[in-house]
Design a protein around this motif. Structure first.
Motif, PDB file in Angstrom:
ATOM      1  N   VAL A   1     -41.600 -21.536 -55.338  1.00  0.00           N
ATOM      2  CA  VAL A   1     -42.322 -21.988 -54.153  1.00  0.00           C
ATOM      3  C   VAL A   1     -43.132 -23.208 -54.564  1.00  0.00           C
ATOM      4  O   VAL A   1     -43.999 -23.118 -55.444  1.00  0.00           O
ATOM      5  N   ASN A   2     -42.790 -24.349 -53.961  1.00  0.00           N
ATOM      6  CA  ASN A   2     -43.453 -25.613 -54.329  1.00  0.00           C
ATOM      7  C   ASN A   2     -43.422 -25.841 -55.839  1.00  0.00           C
ATOM      8  O   ASN A   2     -44.384 -26.319 -56.440  1.00  0.00           O
ATOM      9  N   GLY A   3     -42.330 -25.480 -56.463  1.00  0.00           N
ATOM     10  CA  GLY A   3     -42.150 -25.707 -57.889  1.00  0.00           C
ATOM     11  C   GLY A   3     -42.686 -24.620 -58.780  1.00  0.00           C
ATOM     12  O   GLY A   3     -42.377 -24.597 -59.975  1.00  0.00           O
ATOM     13  N   LEU A   4     -43.494 -23.694 -58.231  1.00  0.00           N
ATOM     14  CA  LEU A   4     -44.026 -22.595 -59.026  1.00  0.00           C
ATOM     15  C   LEU A   4     -43.018 -21.461 -59.067  1.00  0.00           C
ATOM     16  O   LEU A   4     -42.497 -21.043 -58.030  1.00  0.00           O
ATOM     17  N   LYS A   5     -42.751 -20.937 -60.257  1.00  0.00           N
ATOM     18  CA  LYS A   5     -41.768 -19.878 -60.404  1.00  0.00           C
ATOM     19  C   LYS A   5     -42.314 -18.559 -59.874  1.00  0.00           C
ATOM     20  O   LYS A   5     -43.508 -18.280 -59.945  1.00  0.00           O
ATOM     21  N   SER A   6     -41.389 -17.751 -59.367  1.00  0.00           N
ATOM     22  CA  SER A   6     -41.743 -16.418 -58.903  1.00  0.00           C
ATOM     23  C   SER A   6     -41.729 -15.458 -60.083  1.00  0.00           C
ATOM     24  O   SER A   6     -40.765 -15.417 -60.853  1.00  0.00           O
ATOM     25  N   LYS A   7     -42.803 -14.681 -60.208  1.00  0.00           N
ATOM     26  CA  LYS A   7     -42.872 -13.681 -61.271  1.00  0.00           C
ATOM     27  C   LYS A   7     -42.351 -12.338 -60.796  1.00  0.00           C
ATOM     28  O   LYS A   7     -41.779 -11.563 -61.557  1.00  0.00           O
ATOM     29  N   SER A   8     -42.570 -12.033 -59.519  1.00  0.00           N
ATOM     30  CA  SER A   8     -42.135 -10.755 -58.961  1.00  0.00           C
ATOM     31  C   SER A   8     -42.091 -10.883 -57.452  1.00  0.00           C
ATOM     32  O   SER A   8     -42.436 -11.910 -56.879  1.00  0.00           O
ATOM     33  N   GLY A   9     -41.677  -9.806 -56.806  1.00  0.00           N
ATOM     34  CA  GLY A   9     -41.619  -9.814 -55.351  1.00  0.00           C
ATOM     35  C   GLY A   9     -40.486  -8.960 -54.831  1.00  0.00           C
ATOM     36  O   GLY A   9     -39.726  -8.358 -55.600  1.00  0.00           O
ATOM     37  N   GLN A  10     -40.393  -8.919 -53.533  1.00  0.00           N
ATOM     38  CA  GLN A  10     -39.350  -8.138 -52.871  1.00  0.00           C
ATOM     39  C   GLN A  10     -39.002  -8.823 -51.557  1.00  0.00           C
ATOM     40  O   GLN A  10     -39.891  -9.247 -50.823  1.00  0.00           O
ATOM     41  N   ILE A  11     -37.709  -8.954 -51.286  1.00  0.00           N
ATOM     42  CA  ILE A  11     -37.246  -9.668 -50.097  1.00  0.00           C
ATOM     43  C   ILE A  11     -36.233  -8.796 -49.365  1.00  0.00           C
ATOM     44  O   ILE A  11     -35.270  -8.306 -49.959  1.00  0.00           O
TER      45      ILE A  11
END
Length: 413
Positions: A103-113
């Protein structure tokens, strides 16, 4: 512009009270969530991952960009709850690749979609490649911020780049019954059903008894079984008042469409149990569970055309996969003909002045010479020899199926 449904990040961090007891004040770092106010575009591409193919979905909202690398298990983005995983252990259809999601170049560390896929016809639960998707979830980023995302998108989120351009897609839906007729032909009865077991069509075609492939062009005729001809397909008939129906037909928009005498049907195999049936310009893609196995999707083709001294067109079709040679087919046709057809391999093809022939392959490393027609299998060159057959079928606009003994390519020109 697609209607965007926003998720309030405040709801995720809402305070809860129970039996009038207050919670202690929150402390720590809680950055403001990335606000996705308006999705201006959605696109999907496909790249190879260690354990499958990543369906890269890119969202744009003003100056914000979101990139989600789903790991797919079919040729479209499937419904499921996707959790994060590293690429080496990610499972197709279950995970998105955390290290490649930003997101805007920042990596995702975790999450759920969560991905929801709406049927085009909710009553019949029929789908196409241009369905309505709802994608929602929260991504937690490297800087400890969170990005809630919820949007609806009507369009193609396909697993392969332009793999299929069919007008109708039938999933997990094919059985074949093969019998010998009294007239000395082979009868292939293909029965199509949708995911709920509802009839989607039948194709009753006739080939020679020793035919090794059903790829080719068929003309529809009445009384097909009695004619004793190869390369024909039985016409469809349906008389509700008499309670009888049969022959060849397909379902379109909930209605039965019978294939009429004189119509042309082209059959292009994609895998052992997946086909494109082209009926008078309508592509019906029968996408079985084996879709994608044994077929080189994403192959590129180039056709160098020249006229021979014998007055024929020479098509030197070069097929590449990931910029590496995958095969060469040296075809000979009439000057104004398309490349579709069944070709017999012959030596000295260019000098013969014949149509629908393909040059044999030759490779003599000691002499440093090679040429003709060949394909690659498991990294090894396999020459096409005199007497072998190669069938070329147009499966869509600039999309052709090349198949023969031991290979099938779906080639995008």
């Amino acid at each position: 512009m697609k209607k965007i449904l926003l998720v309030s990040f405040a709801a995720l961090l809402g305070l809860v009270s129970c039996q009038q007891e207050k919670l202690a004040p929150l402390s720590g770092k809680f950055p403001v969530a990335t606000q996705v106010n308006d999705i201006t575009s959605v696109s999907a591409t496909s790249v190879k991952a260690e354990t499958g193919r990543a369906i890269d979905v890119d969202l744009k909202s003003g100056s914000s960009t979101i990139h989600i690398a789903f790991l797919g298990n079919k040729y479209y983005l499937t419904e499921n709850i996707y959790s994060e995983a590293m690429e080496a252990v990610a499972q197709p259809g279950k995970h998105f690749i955390a290290a490649k999601t930003t997101v805007n170049g920042l990596k995702s560390k975790s999450g759920q979609i969560t991905v929801l896929r709406e049927a085009v016809d909710t009553e019949k639960k029929t789908y196409s490649l241009d369905d309505v998707y709802t994608i929602k979830g929260v991504l937690f980023l490297d800087d400890a911020s969170a990005a809630p995302v919820t949007f609806k998108w009507s369009g193609k989120l396909a697993f392969y780049p332009d793999p299929i351009i069919g007008d109708i897609v039938v999933e997990n839906a094919l059985t074949e019954t093969v019998t010998d007729t009294d007239a000395g032909m082979k009868k292939h009865l293909f029965t199509l059903t949708d995911g709920d077991g509802n009839p989607s069509g039948t194709f009753e075609i006739y080939t020679e008894v020793d035919a090794t492939s059903i790829a080719g062009t068929y003309v529809c005729k009445e009384f097909a079984e009695m004619l004793g001809e190869a390369g024909i397909i039985a016409n469809g008939y349906n008389i509700p008042d008499w309670g009888i129906s049969g022959g060849s037909y397909f379902m379109k928009d909930g209605a039965r469409v019978d294939i009429a005498a004189g119509q042309i049907v082209v059959i292009a195999p994609l895998t052992d149990k997946s086909y494109v049936f082209n009926v008078a310009g309508t592509d019906i893609v029968v996408a079985g569970s084996e879709m994608g196995e044994g077929v080189v999707f994403g192959t590129a083709g180039a056709d160098a055309v020249s006229t021979t001294e014998a007055g024929k067109n020479k098509h030197l079709v070069t097929v590449t996969e990931d910029d590496a040679p995958a095969g060469t087919f040296e075809l000979y046709t009439e000057v104004d003909a398309d490349i579709t057809g069944t070709y017999v391999c012959k030596e000295f093809a260019e000098m013969l002045g014949e149509s629908l022939i393909i040059a044999n392959g030759y490779n003599i490393p000691d002499w440093g010479i090679s040429g003709g027609s060949y394909y690659m299998k498991d990294g090894v060159r396999v020459d096409i020899n005199a007497g072998e057959l190669v069938t070329v079928v147009k499966a869509g606009e600039k999309l052709y199926s090349f198949c023969g003994n031991g290979f099938t390519y779906l080639v995008k020109f």
